[in-house]
Scaffold this motif. Structure first.
Motif, PDB file in Angstrom:
ATOM      1  N   LEU A 128       0.678  -0.923  -0.229  1.00 55.59           N
ATOM      2  CA  LEU A 128      -0.184  -0.151   0.106  1.00 55.59           C
ATOM      3  C   LEU A 128       0.967   1.169  -0.545  1.00 55.59           C
ATOM      4  O   LEU A 128       0.129   2.145  -0.381  1.00 55.59           O
ATOM      5  CB  LEU A 128      -1.030  -0.426   0.743  1.00 55.59           C
ATOM      6  CG  LEU A 128      -1.659  -1.137   1.525  1.00 55.59           C
ATOM      7  CD1 LEU A 128      -2.805  -0.771   2.743  1.00 55.59           C
ATOM      8  CD2 LEU A 128      -2.779  -0.543   0.054  1.00 55.59           C
ATOM      9  N   GLU A 129       2.520   0.639   0.395  1.00 53.75           N
ATOM     10  CA  GLU A 129       2.804   2.451   0.310  1.00 53.75           C
ATOM     11  C   GLU A 129       3.064   3.240  -0.749  1.00 53.75           C
ATOM     12  O   GLU A 129       2.597   2.816  -2.396  1.00 53.75           O
ATOM     13  CB  GLU A 129       4.546   1.903   0.733  1.00 53.75           C
ATOM     14  CG  GLU A 129       4.829   2.661   1.083  1.00 53.75           C
ATOM     15  CD  GLU A 129       4.649   3.155   2.204  1.00 53.75           C
ATOM     16  OE1 GLU A 129       5.166   4.532   2.383  1.00 53.75           O
ATOM     17  OE2 GLU A 129       4.417   3.142   3.429  1.00 53.75           O
ATOM     18  N   ASN A 130       2.832   4.259  -0.684  1.00 52.06           N
ATOM     19  CA  ASN A 130       3.035   5.326  -1.670  1.00 52.06           C
ATOM     20  C   ASN A 130       1.618   5.013  -2.565  1.00 52.06           C
ATOM     21  O   ASN A 130       1.313   5.521  -3.652  1.00 52.06           O
ATOM     22  CB  ASN A 130       4.521   5.642  -2.432  1.00 52.06           C
ATOM     23  CG  ASN A 130       4.815   6.174  -1.714  1.00 52.06           C
ATOM     24  OD1 ASN A 130       4.364   6.725  -0.556  1.00 52.06           O
ATOM     25  ND2 ASN A 130       6.358   5.211  -1.836  1.00 52.06           N
ATOM     26  N   ILE A 139      -6.580  -6.701  -2.440  1.00 48.81           N
ATOM     27  CA  ILE A 139      -6.204  -5.333  -2.905  1.00 48.81           C
ATOM     28  C   ILE A 139      -6.219  -6.115  -4.613  1.00 48.81           C
ATOM     29  O   ILE A 139      -5.895  -7.197  -5.027  1.00 48.81           O
ATOM     30  CB  ILE A 139      -5.304  -4.608  -3.232  1.00 48.81           C
ATOM     31  CG1 ILE A 139      -4.756  -3.976  -3.077  1.00 48.81           C
ATOM     32  CG2 ILE A 139      -4.843  -3.583  -4.218  1.00 48.81           C
ATOM     33  CD1 ILE A 139      -3.241  -3.562  -2.266  1.00 48.81           C
ATOM     34  N   LYS A 140      -7.379  -5.995  -5.120  1.00 51.20           N
ATOM     35  CA  LYS A 140      -8.081  -6.887  -6.775  1.00 51.20           C
ATOM     36  C   LYS A 140      -8.936  -5.870  -7.307  1.00 51.20           C
ATOM     37  O   LYS A 140      -9.798  -5.136  -7.502  1.00 51.20           O
ATOM     38  CB  LYS A 140      -8.748  -7.323  -6.522  1.00 51.20           C
ATOM     39  CG  LYS A 140      -8.707  -8.458  -6.917  1.00 51.20           C
ATOM     40  CD  LYS A 140      -9.548 -10.062  -6.769  1.00 51.20           C
ATOM     41  CE  LYS A 140      -9.740 -11.303  -7.600  1.00 51.20           C
ATOM     42  NZ  LYS A 140      -9.948 -12.223  -6.560  1.00 51.20           N
ATOM     43  N   ASN A 141      -8.194  -5.947  -8.834  1.00 57.96           N
ATOM     44  CA  ASN A 141      -8.754  -5.310  -9.813  1.00 57.96           C
ATOM     45  C   ASN A 141      -8.571  -3.851  -9.670  1.00 57.96           C
ATOM     46  O   ASN A 141      -9.288  -3.284  -9.416  1.00 57.96           O
ATOM     47  CB  ASN A 141     -10.207  -5.899 -10.327  1.00 57.96           C
ATOM     48  CG  ASN A 141      -9.731  -7.059 -10.830  1.00 57.96           C
ATOM     49  OD1 ASN A 141      -9.192  -7.836 -11.549  1.00 57.96           O
ATOM     50  ND2 ASN A 141     -11.044  -7.404 -10.535  1.00 57.96           N
ATOM     51  N   ASN A 142      -8.199  -2.734  -8.977  1.00 59.01           N
ATOM     52  CA  ASN A 142      -7.654  -1.522  -8.397  1.00 59.01           C
ATOM     53  C   ASN A 142      -8.538  -1.250  -7.377  1.00 59.01           C
ATOM     54  O   ASN A 142      -8.862  -0.057  -7.397  1.00 59.01           O
ATOM     55  CB  ASN A 142      -7.758  -1.171 -10.015  1.00 59.01           C
ATOM     56  CG  ASN A 142      -5.901  -1.083 -10.628  1.00 59.01           C
ATOM     57  OD1 ASN A 142      -5.765  -1.129 -10.311  1.00 59.01           O
ATOM     58  ND2 ASN A 142      -6.326  -0.890 -11.937  1.00 59.01           N
ATOM     59  N   LYS A 143      -9.017  -2.001  -6.869  1.00 59.32           N
ATOM     60  CA  LYS A 143      -9.766  -1.787  -5.590  1.00 59.32           C
ATOM     61  C   LYS A 143      -9.511  -2.151  -4.314  1.00 59.32           C
ATOM     62  O   LYS A 143      -8.113  -3.340  -4.065  1.00 59.32           O
ATOM     63  CB  LYS A 143     -11.171  -2.558  -5.935  1.00 59.32           C
ATOM     64  CG  LYS A 143     -12.189  -1.604  -6.955  1.00 59.32           C
ATOM     65  CD  LYS A 143     -13.314  -2.242  -6.924  1.00 59.32           C
ATOM     66  CE  LYS A 143     -14.524  -1.715  -7.900  1.00 59.32           C
ATOM     67  NZ  LYS A 143     -15.579  -1.582  -7.774  1.00 59.32           N
TER      68      LYS A 143
END
Length: 144
Positions: A34-36, A122-126
């Motif tokens: 999740l960083e940045n 985190i999957k498919n930009n979610k």
């Protein structure tokens, strides 16, 4: 001699196929760091959020240097976060407590129980935050 050449060709071809990055799973569909990154809140609990004149960028959650921060346009929440595989820990959570009029809070206010979030995906930009059981959804965000 012909068999040796065929065997050599087969070994080279096999090595190329095994080492080819095109056969590895796509990392764009699943991410573990999740960083940045920044995310826009889609839903928390049963409440769905949309961008509006008061929050034109939506309600954003950002991660940077081991810290997280978010705001609804009136109050802000922040603190530290750590990751271990698909486990997440929000720590040293702090928030502002400004007075926001009732109409604003009903329309735009939100609450994400970061202290309850223990799993993430985190999957498919979610980004999905879950309780300890890994099934009870706390919040859903879209990649910004």
């Amino acid at each position: 001699m012909k068999n040796i050449r065929l065997l050599f060709t087969l070994v080279i071809f096999t090595s190329l196929v095994v080492s080819c990055k095109c056969l590895k799973p796509k990392s764009s569909t699943t991410m573990t760091n999740l960083e940045n990154t920044s995310w826009t809140l889609i839903q928390s609990g049963n409440k769905v959020y949309v961008k509006n004149s008061e929050t034109p960028d939506g309600i954003t959650l950002s991660f940077e240097n081991g810290n997280f921060s978010t705001t609804d346009g009136c109050n802000a929440v922040g603190g530290e976060f750590t990751l271990d595989n698909n486990n997440i820990n929000f720590d040293k959570i702090r928030n502002t407590m400004r007075y926001c009029d009732q109409e604003f809070m009903q329309k735009y206010g939100y609450g994400v129980a970061f202290f309850s979030a223990k799993k993430f995906e985190i999957k498919n930009n979610k980004l999905f935050l879950y309780e300890e059981d890994g099934k009870t959804l706390i919040a859903e965000y879209a990649k910004k």
